[in-house]
Write a protein that holds these residues in place. Structure first.
Motif, PDB file in Angstrom:
ATOM      1  N   UNK A 126       0.853  -1.196   0.000  1.00 55.87           N
ATOM      2  CA  UNK A 126       0.000   0.000   0.000  1.00 55.87           C
ATOM      3  C   UNK A 126       0.882   1.238   0.000  1.00 55.87           C
ATOM      4  N   UNK A 127       0.698   2.049  -1.022  1.00 59.45           N
ATOM      5  CA  UNK A 127       1.520   3.242  -1.203  1.00 59.45           C
ATOM      6  C   UNK A 127       0.720   4.490  -0.826  1.00 59.45           C
ATOM      7  N   UNK A 128       1.360   5.371  -0.048  1.00 59.87           N
ATOM      8  CA  UNK A 128       0.719   6.643   0.298  1.00 59.87           C
ATOM      9  C   UNK A 128       1.003   7.645  -0.813  1.00 59.87           C
ATOM     10  N   UNK A 129      -0.072   8.273  -1.299  1.00 56.21           N
ATOM     11  CA  UNK A 129       0.032   9.160  -2.452  1.00 56.21           C
ATOM     12  C   UNK A 129       0.794  10.450  -2.109  1.00 56.21           C
ATOM     13  N   UNK A 130       0.649  10.912  -0.862  1.00 60.35           N
ATOM     14  CA  UNK A 130       1.377  12.108  -0.419  1.00 60.35           C
ATOM     15  C   UNK A 130       2.368  11.671   0.652  1.00 60.35           C
ATOM     16  N   UNK A 131       3.626  11.882   0.389  1.00 60.05           N
ATOM     17  CA  UNK A 131       4.651  11.373   1.288  1.00 60.05           C
ATOM     18  C   UNK A 131       5.152  12.419   2.266  1.00 60.05           C
ATOM     19  N   UNK A 132       6.294  12.122   2.854  1.00 57.75           N
ATOM     20  CA  UNK A 132       6.944  13.042   3.789  1.00 57.75           C
ATOM     21  C   UNK A 132       6.021  13.359   4.952  1.00 57.75           C
ATOM     22  N   UNK A 133       5.866  14.662   5.241  1.00 59.04           N
ATOM     23  CA  UNK A 133       5.047  15.043   6.400  1.00 59.04           C
ATOM     24  C   UNK A 133       3.560  14.730   6.201  1.00 59.04           C
ATOM     25  N   UNK A 134       3.165  14.375   4.995  1.00 57.14           N
ATOM     26  CA  UNK A 134       1.748  14.119   4.703  1.00 57.14           C
ATOM     27  C   UNK A 134       1.432  12.634   4.604  1.00 57.14           C
ATOM     28  N   UNK A 135       2.421  11.809   4.969  1.00 56.48           N
ATOM     29  CA  UNK A 135       2.206  10.372   4.854  1.00 56.48           C
ATOM     30  C   UNK A 135       1.133   9.883   5.822  1.00 56.48           C
ATOM     31  N   UNK A 136       1.206  10.335   7.068  1.00 57.31           N
ATOM     32  CA  UNK A 136       0.242   9.858   8.061  1.00 57.31           C
ATOM     33  C   UNK A 136      -1.176  10.264   7.724  1.00 57.31           C
ATOM     34  N   UNK A 137      -1.332  11.501   7.264  1.00 59.72           N
ATOM     35  CA  UNK A 137      -2.692  11.936   6.927  1.00 59.72           C
ATOM     36  C   UNK A 137      -3.183  11.189   5.682  1.00 59.72           C
ATOM     37  N   UNK A 138      -2.254  10.805   4.822  1.00 53.70           N
ATOM     38  CA  UNK A 138      -2.641   9.985   3.666  1.00 53.70           C
ATOM     39  C   UNK A 138      -3.233   8.658   4.118  1.00 53.70           C
ATOM     40  N   UNK A 139      -2.621   8.079   5.149  1.00 54.35           N
ATOM     41  CA  UNK A 139      -3.131   6.822   5.684  1.00 54.35           C
ATOM     42  C   UNK A 139      -4.509   7.049   6.303  1.00 54.35           C
ATOM     43  N   UNK A 140      -4.608   8.113   7.127  1.00 52.76           N
ATOM     44  CA  UNK A 140      -5.884   8.392   7.800  1.00 52.76           C
ATOM     45  C   UNK A 140      -7.010   8.620   6.803  1.00 52.76           C
ATOM     46  N   UNK A 141      -6.690   9.310   5.732  1.00 56.22           N
ATOM     47  CA  UNK A 141      -7.725   9.706   4.777  1.00 56.22           C
ATOM     48  C   UNK A 141      -7.891   8.699   3.641  1.00 56.22           C
ATOM     49  N   UNK A 142      -7.024   7.710   3.602  1.00 58.99           N
ATOM     50  CA  UNK A 142      -7.128   6.718   2.537  1.00 58.99           C
ATOM     51  C   UNK A 142      -6.609   7.202   1.194  1.00 58.99           C
ATOM     52  N   UNK A 143      -5.681   8.148   1.207  1.00 59.75           N
ATOM     53  CA  UNK A 143      -5.057   8.604  -0.042  1.00 59.75           C
ATOM     54  C   UNK A 143      -3.943   7.617  -0.399  1.00 59.75           C
ATOM     55  N   UNK A 144      -4.350   6.456  -0.858  1.00 55.89           N
ATOM     56  CA  UNK A 144      -3.417   5.340  -1.026  1.00 55.89           C
ATOM     57  C   UNK A 144      -3.709   4.600  -2.325  1.00 55.89           C
ATOM     58  N   UNK A 145      -2.707   3.884  -2.772  1.00 50.53           N
ATOM     59  CA  UNK A 145      -2.883   3.027  -3.939  1.00 50.53           C
ATOM     60  C   UNK A 145      -2.087   1.744  -3.716  1.00 50.53           C
ATOM     61  N   UNK A 146      -2.672   0.622  -4.114  1.00 54.45           N
ATOM     62  CA  UNK A 146      -2.011  -0.668  -3.953  1.00 54.45           C
ATOM     63  C   UNK A 146      -1.154  -0.964  -5.174  1.00 54.45           C
ATOM     64  N   UNK A 147       0.085  -1.281  -4.913  1.00 54.98           N
ATOM     65  CA  UNK A 147       1.027  -1.532  -6.011  1.00 54.98           C
ATOM     66  C   UNK A 147       1.976  -2.675  -5.640  1.00 54.98           C
TER      67      UNK A 147
END
Ligand SMILES: [Zn+2]
Ligand SMILES: [Zn+2]
Length: 122
Positions: free
Chosen positions: A43-64
Motif C-alpha cells: 500500500x503506497x501513500x500518495x502524499x509522502x513526507x510530512x503528509x504520509x500519516x494523513x494519507x493513511x488516515x484519509x485513505x489517499x493510497x494506492x495498492x502496487x
C-alpha cells in the motif's frame, strides 16, 4: 446517490482513527497492483513526507506491487512523474468534491485542502 463508491477500487476516506495509523503494509493475497494486477500488493501513500500519516488516515493510497512501488518512489522517469502527479490530483479532486457534495463552498474546500495538505495539486 453516487455509485462511484461501488465501483471505485479504493476505500472511501474514513474518519481519522485514534490509534496511530498503520498503512496496512502487511501484504494480503487479495491486494492487487493497480498497474499490473499482481497480488500481495503493497500500500503506497500518495502524499509522502510530512503528509504520509494523513494519507493513511484519509485513505489517499494506492495498492502496487513492489516493482511499481519502487518506480513510484524513485520518481525517476516520465512514467513515475506522471503517475505521482495523477494520483495527487485524483485524491485532491475527489476530496474537494466530497466536501462540495456535503455543502461546502468550492473555494473553502480548496482552502481547507491547502491547509491540510500544504499545496494545491490541481
Ligand atoms: Zn509508497
Ligand atoms: Zn505492478
Amino acid at each position: 446517490m453516487d455509485d462511484y463508491y461501488y465501483t471505485c477500487p479504493f476505500p472511501k476516506p474514513g474518519k481519522p482513527k485514534k490509534k496511530r495509523p498503520q498503512n496496512g503494509y502487511k501484504d494480503k493475497p487479495s491486494r492487487r497492483c493497480w498497474y499490473c494486477g499482481r497480488d500481495y500488493a503493497e500500500r503506497h501513500e500518495v502524499y509522502g513526507g510530512p503528509f504520509r500519516e494523513i494519507s493513511i488516515e484519509m485513505g489517499f493510497q494506492v495498492d502496487v506491487c513492489p516493482e511499481h512501488h519502487r518506480m513510484l518512489h524513485s520518481n525517476g522517469d516520465a512514467w513515475a512523474k506522471v503517475e505521482n502527479q495523477k494520483w495527487r490530483m485524483y485524491y485532491q479532486n475527489k476530496w474537494e468534491n466530497e466536501q462540495i457534495a456535503d455543502g461546502m463552498d468550492p473555494e473553502e474546500a480548496r482552502d481547507r485542502w491547502i491547509l491540510m495538505m500544504g499545496r494545491n495539486y490541481l
